[in-house]
Design an enzyme around this catalytic site. Structure first.
Site, PDB file in Angstrom:
ATOM      1  N   PHE A   1     -23.143  18.873  38.318  1.00 21.05           N
ATOM      2  CA  PHE A   1     -23.495  17.115  38.420  1.00 21.05           C
ATOM      3  C   PHE A   1     -24.751  17.046  39.356  1.00 21.05           C
ATOM      4  CE2 PHE A   1     -19.075  17.859  36.553  1.00 21.05           C
ATOM      5  CZ  PHE A   1     -19.382  16.763  34.868  1.00 21.05           C
TER       6      PHE A   1
ATOM      7  N   THR B   1     -19.500  23.322  35.643  1.00 18.14           N
ATOM      8  CA  THR B   1     -21.012  22.513  35.484  1.00 18.14           C
ATOM      9  C   THR B   1     -21.380  22.097  36.845  1.00 18.14           C
ATOM     10  OG1 THR B   1     -19.874  22.162  33.184  1.00 18.14           O
ATOM     11  CG2 THR B   1     -21.156  20.081  33.772  1.00 18.14           C
TER      12      THR B   1
END
Length: 271
Positions: A173, A171
């Site tokens: 960010f 992921t």
């Protein structure tokens, strides 16, 4: 530095925020609340998820960047995401009736849940950490998809580890702040734009501003423009900083062709 993130303790957003060593971390109950805290000056910046390697864009974060904030991307943080299956005391995975997690985590473990928890109803929680509390408060045999850190923080039993469907699950960010980052020599710039009317080759022409200058585009995606069906806003990432002469010229070329144009930020590239 004070950083807002999607809480509570134990979320992957907290893990990303911890990458900013020495920062004081403040959890918020939602992505919009964390962003508002940075806009209002209650914190210096906010760390929010924006993209997953399995499920694509985190659309709430993307739409906030496009429509709702003037904060800019100052930094990107990429985490390898490993999910754990947590259970209530004495509950066997085959007896689980409901499994809680954030929608992104449920999607990232979809195949595992179907194979190993066939009788479980997936239920969305506000975060992967909040899913542990939802599980512990459930009156049905329950499980949660969360992190190993959340299991430690909330004293939950780990029934299985690394349950994500793809082991390379990552992921991305971003840290949002009033100003983006100065030039580092190895940067990335994110922009978004749209067109007032549709025409053959209109997107090709805009992207040609990059190709003509040999600027590499590392990502392109689209989001509905919220005004009419079939109309989209395009988001792209390119190599280079907005203050680099060649990048600046390309961005001005795209701006001249677009109706709406917005620089979302320039920041050091994560390898």
């Amino acid at each position: 530095m004070n950083l807002a993130y999607l809480g509570p303790l134990g979320t992957f957003s907290e893990q990303a925020a911890l990458e900013a060593e020495g920062a004081a971390l403040l959890p918020f109950g939602s992505i919009p609340a964390a962003v508002r805290a940075a806009e209002d000056g209650a914190v210096d910046a906010a760390v929010i998820p924006i993209e997953n390697s399995l499920e694509g864009a985190v659309t709430q974060s993307t739409d906030i960047l496009i429509h709702q904030t003037e904060l800019r991307i100052r930094k990107e943080i990429v985490l390898r995401i490993h999910h754990c299956l947590l259970t209530q005391p004495g509950v066997r995975p085959r007896d689980v009736a409901v499994v809680y997690s954030h929608p992104q985590a449920l999607a990232q473990c979809r195949t595992y849940v179907a194979r190993n928890l066939p009788g479980a109803e997936p239920v969305a929680s506000l975060s992967t950490a909040a899913a542990v509390t939802d599980m512990q408060n459930s009156d049905r045999p329950a499980a949660a998809i969360s992190s190993a850190r959340a299991a430690e923080l909330f004293d939950a039993a780990v029934a299985d580890r690394n349950i994500e469907d793809v082991r390379s699950n990552k992921t991305r960010f971003v840290m949002l702040a009033p100003q983006d980052a100065p030039r580092s020599g190895d940067d990335k710039t994110s922009i978004c734009f749209d067109f007032s009317e549709d025409a053959a080759g209109i997107l090709h022409g805009a992207l040609g501003e990059l190709a003509a200058r040999d600027i590499n585009m590392t990502k392109i995606e689209s989001r509905p423009d919220r005004r009419s069906l079939g109309r989209y806003i395009f988001l792209i990432d390119v190599e280079g900083h907005r203050e680099d002469a060649i990048v600046s010229a390309a961005l001005e070329g795209i701006r001249a062709r677009a109706t709406m144009f917005k620089v979302l930020g320039s920041y050091p590239r994560t390898r």
